[in-house]
Design a protein around this motif. Structure first.
Motif: not given
Lengths: 431, 161
Positions: A48-49, A51-53, A60, A95, A148, A151, A154-155
């Protein structure tokens, strides 16, 4: 598409409507819902991290609403697992994530989050772990997603959903001795199959709910995914509110919100389950719907090499209590490894305080720190070729707990403990 | 496009990628173990463009996104099955990996058949048998996700406009 113009909704639909700015939602409708909690662990979190990036987002959406739990391959089982856990830890620090819990404080996520008051009634929760559906026991809409999705959650603090239709399980009566929530859900999965609730909600209702403990309800909601369901959900009653009041969050403020299904809500099917008629139930390899009653199973005199009592399904206080009750003054059979894994540090401590830890060790069982390890063949109890385990876990797929020729039989803590004592699959009533 | 690999119902994510390998972070390394517990030869023989044809409830079990990911990285062009477990279904679309629902194709296609797919029309072509099958049309939202190239790109679109 809209086959229900009356406006009546199930409990799940009401929660989703309230979180997506709609007065009314209907099965098949696509919505974007606001999230109250986004969860990830040491296996799904690092993906997930990554994909987050890639999403090009710095922060977040809410430092309190993201919960990260290193619980699967921890305490780190090898160097690669240690690197994954470190990625999760570093991300949490960078974060400023409030609800990251280190080994020594963390528990198995789905035992830990309710205990710590991090989830409550009426919320919309996603977790990058399929058993996130557990929190439906508290009257929340809670569902497992991939990395994903986590992610994106989180976004943005949002997730897309196709609103599910529902199946209603009308519970009546009360459970007999040695029959638990685990047996209820194994019985239901055996009845409707591993895809019997595919894409749907499993809504539990009826007078039988009141007689079920919260630990029973958690075990039932936990395995909704094993019938293919999107979520499992219980109505909120006095027991739910008492549980929530007894488990306040120390890191944030939470307020339970109660939603009730409309009296004329539409269900695709309705099953009535008489709890008093249920027997301890066992899922034979290699699918959770391959169930037999303990009587049928015991008659086969199936020898076991290992008994695992724990996991996000059955690592709670009542599970430890029943294991202690059965193992007290008894010994684990020769040739059997009995591995007991309390779900959280608090439950572990209760095992010590209540004298159960002593009972387990004197019986010849292993008492482990909280970890998901053995359930998914990660560590702390991996099976060799041809070995057979009885386990209070949730999946008995090919190779789930180790070698592809090993076998897993799913059962309640009472059956797993009784079987550890005799070395064959055993009815606890006959001990 | 490629040849068909055929499997039964309820292919779970534990056999698509066993948990014992989930400590591996590199997708290419991980993909070497794809399907290994039900088909030890899969990862060695699969070629870009091949398709997986399976029974109902494909991808049941764990939420691990590693499952559709290893199939995608291994070069699998699409999965064809009558139905999917819901988390696998989400994950596949979220990472831009095409999966098609077609009970007819899942029944008719045999292992080794040469398969072509017209994704725009939702038509599966069996070159070996000279047959075509129709896949279930995608909901509009899912088509949009695939058009964007997956959820990451979708979020980028949403957050930058």
């Amino acid at each position: 598409m809209n086959n229900n113009m009356s406006g009546s909704m199930t409990m799940t639909q009401k929660i989703l409507a309230a979180h997506s700015g709609h007065d009314h939602v209907y099965p098949g409708m696509f919505i974007e819902a606001d999230l109250d909690v986004v969860l990830a662990n040491d296996i799904t979190g690092p993906v997930a991290i990554k994909e987050f990036d890639r999403m090009g987002v710095d922060k977040v959406f809410d430092c309190e609403k993201v919960v990260l739990t290193p619980d699967h391959f921890t305490p780190n089982k090898d160097i690669k697992a240690a690197e994954l856990a470190k990625e999760l830890r570093d991300f949490a620090r960078e974060k400023g994530i409030v609800n990251y819990f280190e080994v020594g404080r963390v528990g198995i996520e789905h035992a830990f989050l309710p205990e710590q008051g991090l989830v409550t009634a009426g919320e919309v929760i996603i977790g990058a772990d399929s058993h996130t559906c557990t929190y439906g026991a508290l009257g929340a809409f809670s569902t497992g997603v991939g990395s994903t999705d986590a992610a994106a959650g989180m976004a943005m603090g949002k997730a897309w959903f196709r609103v599910p239709a529902a199946i209603k399980f009308e519970l009546v009566g009360a459970l007999p001795t040695w029959v638990s929530g685990k047996d209820v859900i194994l019985h239901i999965i055996g009845m409707i199959g591993v895809d019997g609730a595919l894409y749907k909600s499993m809504e539990f209702a009826g007078p039988g709910v009141a007689a079920l403990s919260m630990d029973d309800r958690f075990a039932i909601a936990n395995m909704a995914i094993e019938a293919g369901a999107k979520n499992g959900i219980f109505p909120v009653d006095e027991k739910t509110l008492a549980y929530i009041a007894a488990h306040p969050a120390s890191t944030m403020t939470k307020t339970p919100v109660i939603y009730e299904a409309d009296a004329d809500a539409e269900y695709e099917s309705i099953y009535t389950i008489d709890l008093s008629a249920l027997r301890p139930t066992i899922s034979f390899p290699s699918l959770p719907d391959n169930t037999k009653t303990v009587g049928e199973a015991a008659a086969l005199k199936i020898r076991i090499d290992q008994s695992v009592i724990g996991s996000c399904t059955n690592g709670r206080l009542e599970d430890m209590e029943v294991a202690a009750q059965i193992l007290k003054g008894r010994k684990v059979a020769d040739g059997v490894r009995c591995i007991i894994v309390p779900g959280t540090q608090e439950i572990f401590l209760d095992c010590v305080k209540n004298g159960w830890a002593e009972i387990f060790v004197e019986a010849g069982a292993v008492l482990s720190t909280p970890t998901c390890g053995p359930c998914l063949g990660g560590h702390m109890g991996v099976l060799a070729a041809g070995e057979r385990a009885i386990a209070t876990t949730n999946r008995n797929f090919v190779g789930r707990m180790g070698h592809i020729t090993s076998e897993v039989y799913l059962a309640s803590p009472a059956v797993a403990a009784a079987s550890a004592v005799t070395g064959v699959i055993t009815d606890p009533a006959g001990l | 496009m490629g040849k068909a690999y055929k499997y039964g119902a309820n292919v779970d994510t534990d056999v698509i990628i066993p948990a014992r390998y989930l400590n591996i972070a590199d997708p290419t390394e991980l993909a070497k173990h794809a399907m290994e517990d039900i088909d030890a030869d899969f990862a060695k023989t699969v070629a870009p463009g091949d398709v997986i044809v399976a029974g109902s409830n494909f991808g049941s079990g764990s939420s691990r996104e590693h499952a559709p990911l290893v199939l995608k990285v291994a070069g699998v062009a699409a999965v064809i099955a009558p139905s999917y477990a819901r988390i696998f279904y989400r994950n596949a679309f979220n990472i831009g990996f095409p999966i098609l629902e077609s009970a007819e194709a899942a029944e008719a296609i045999d292992a080794g058949d040469e398969i072509n797919i017209d994704f725009a029309e939702g038509v599966i072509i069996n070159e070996t048998k000279g047959e075509t099958y129709k896949a279930e049309p995608l909901p509009e939202f899912m088509s949009k996700l695939i058009e964007c190239g997956g959820l990451v790109e979708y979020v980028r679109t949403v957050t930058t406009t």
